[in-house]
Design a protein around this motif. Structure first.
Motif, PDB file in Angstrom:
ATOM      1  N   GLN A   1      46.690  31.106  35.791  1.00  0.00           N
ATOM      2  CA  GLN A   1      45.743  32.059  36.375  1.00  0.00           C
ATOM      3  C   GLN A   1      45.318  33.079  35.330  1.00  0.00           C
ATOM      4  OE1 GLN A   1      46.711  34.029  40.263  1.00  0.00           O
ATOM      5  NE2 GLN A   1      46.946  35.792  38.906  1.00  0.00           N
ATOM      6  N   ALA A   2      44.058  33.498  35.426  1.00  0.00           N
ATOM      7  CA  ALA A   2      43.534  34.575  34.583  1.00  0.00           C
ATOM      8  C   ALA A   2      42.609  35.442  35.434  1.00  0.00           C
ATOM      9  CB  ALA A   2      42.776  33.997  33.397  1.00  0.00           C
ATOM     10  N   SER A   3      42.413  36.686  35.012  1.00  0.00           N
ATOM     11  CA  SER A   3      41.586  37.630  35.762  1.00  0.00           C
ATOM     12  C   SER A   3      40.480  38.190  34.886  1.00  0.00           C
ATOM     13  CB  SER A   3      42.440  38.791  36.280  1.00  0.00           C
ATOM     14  OG  SER A   3      43.490  38.312  37.079  1.00  0.00           O
ATOM     15  N   PHE A   4      39.384  38.585  35.541  1.00  0.00           N
ATOM     16  CA  PHE A   4      38.277  39.233  34.839  1.00  0.00           C
ATOM     17  C   PHE A   4      37.433  39.972  35.866  1.00  0.00           C
ATOM     18  CE2 PHE A   4      36.652  35.186  36.207  1.00  0.00           C
ATOM     19  CZ  PHE A   4      35.327  35.416  36.546  1.00  0.00           C
TER      20      PHE A   4
ATOM     21  N   LYS B   1      38.805  33.107  42.988  1.00  0.00           N
ATOM     22  CA  LYS B   1      39.034  34.035  44.092  1.00  0.00           C
ATOM     23  C   LYS B   1      38.377  35.356  43.730  1.00  0.00           C
ATOM     24  CE  LYS B   1      43.228  31.777  45.565  1.00  0.00           C
ATOM     25  NZ  LYS B   1      44.558  31.913  46.079  1.00  0.00           N
ATOM     26  N   GLU B   2      37.656  35.920  44.698  1.00  0.00           N
ATOM     27  CA  GLU B   2      36.880  37.127  44.449  1.00  0.00           C
ATOM     28  C   GLU B   2      37.342  38.268  45.344  1.00  0.00           C
ATOM     29  OE1 GLU B   2      32.218  38.566  44.925  1.00  0.00           O
ATOM     30  OE2 GLU B   2      32.804  36.551  45.503  1.00  0.00           O
ATOM     31  N   ARG B   3      37.472  39.438  44.741  1.00  0.00           N
ATOM     32  CA  ARG B   3      37.730  40.682  45.485  1.00  0.00           C
ATOM     33  C   ARG B   3      36.810  41.736  44.886  1.00  0.00           C
ATOM     34  NH1 ARG B   3      43.646  39.482  45.432  1.00  0.00           N
ATOM     35  NH2 ARG B   3      44.012  38.533  47.456  1.00  0.00           N
ATOM     36  N   GLY B   4      35.653  41.896  45.525  1.00  0.00           N
ATOM     37  CA  GLY B   4      34.660  42.816  44.970  1.00  0.00           C
ATOM     38  C   GLY B   4      34.130  42.255  43.667  1.00  0.00           C
ATOM     39  N   HIS B   5      34.281  43.026  42.598  1.00  0.00           N
ATOM     40  CA  HIS B   5      33.852  42.574  41.275  1.00  0.00           C
ATOM     41  C   HIS B   5      35.015  42.017  40.457  1.00  0.00           C
ATOM     42  CE1 HIS B   5      29.924  44.147  42.054  1.00  0.00           C
ATOM     43  NE2 HIS B   5      30.367  45.384  42.177  1.00  0.00           N
TER      44      HIS B   5
ATOM     45  N   TYR C   1      37.784  39.112  39.777  1.00  0.00           N
ATOM     46  CA  TYR C   1      37.939  37.674  39.991  1.00  0.00           C
ATOM     47  C   TYR C   1      39.250  37.182  39.412  1.00  0.00           C
ATOM     48  CZ  TYR C   1      32.953  37.399  41.104  1.00  0.00           C
ATOM     49  OH  TYR C   1      31.726  37.543  41.679  1.00  0.00           O
ATOM     50  N   GLN C   2      39.782  36.143  40.047  1.00  0.00           N
ATOM     51  CA  GLN C   2      40.908  35.388  39.509  1.00  0.00           C
ATOM     52  C   GLN C   2      40.447  33.943  39.425  1.00  0.00           C
ATOM     53  OE1 GLN C   2      44.089  35.968  42.327  1.00  0.00           O
ATOM     54  NE2 GLN C   2      45.013  37.542  41.050  1.00  0.00           N
TER      55      GLN C   2
END
Length: 176
Positions: free
Chosen positions: A27-30, A124-128, A130-131
């Motif tokens: 997993q990575a986030s941005f 997967k998105e939470r507002g702006h 992402y994962q």
């Protein structure tokens, strides 16, 4: 921000094969103020592939061809990006066919005589925020699959981490 995680229970890849011989998830986030989809994630997988990985694939192809295994056709990246729509049945790069799609996930894979694999691209998105998660599942078709995967396994982990790092750099600038 790349980490190995447990297999997502709701992933299409997790239950694709009746029996899994190898499976992992990273997993990575941005962040991005624009909408980023699973199709964007799949496309970034190809545009972010480092030259050294493409070289390894060419070496792999020249070796496995001797054993009658399928080889990966490294197509022009622009052709992949322009033609890929993320729909079941889409095929790209020789060994990636879209097997299934659901909201936020594209499942790709291939079957061969030595092993079958699938790679799931999840977003997967939470507002702006992402994962992205890459899930790999492998099923061996006998001793040749086990033998083939011995040198692949350590390289796979290294390649997935390198790819995710580069994918995140691209995905944070997607503009639609």
């Amino acid at each position: 921000n790349i980490k190995k995680i447990s297999l997502p229970k709701d992933s299409l890849a997790t239950s694709y094969f009746e029996k899994n011989h190898y499976a992992d998830a990273y997993q990575a986030s941005f962040t991005n103020s624009n909408k980023v989809t699973a199709t964007h994630v799949v496309k970034s997988f190809f545009t972010a592939t480092p030259a050294w990985v493409l070289l390894l694939m060419r070496i792999r192809n020249s070796i496995v061809k001797l054993f009658g295994l399928k080889t990966t056709k490294v197509k022009d990246i622009k052709e992949i990006i322009n033609n890929f729509q993320g729909k079941v049945g889409d095929s790209f790069a020789g060994s990636f066919k879209v097997l299934a799609v659901k909201e936020g996930e594209v499942l790709t894979g291939e079957a061969d005589k030595h092993l079958d694999f699938c790679l799931s691209f999840i977003i997967k998105e939470r507002g702006h925020n992402y994962q992205i998660i890459l899930v790999t599942v492998v099923h061996f078709n006998g001793w040749l699959g086990k033998l083939y995967f011995l040198p692949v396994k350590p390289m796979h982990k290294f390649i997935v981490r390198a790819l995710l790092k580069r994918m995140v750099k691209e995905l944070q600038f997607v503009t639609q």
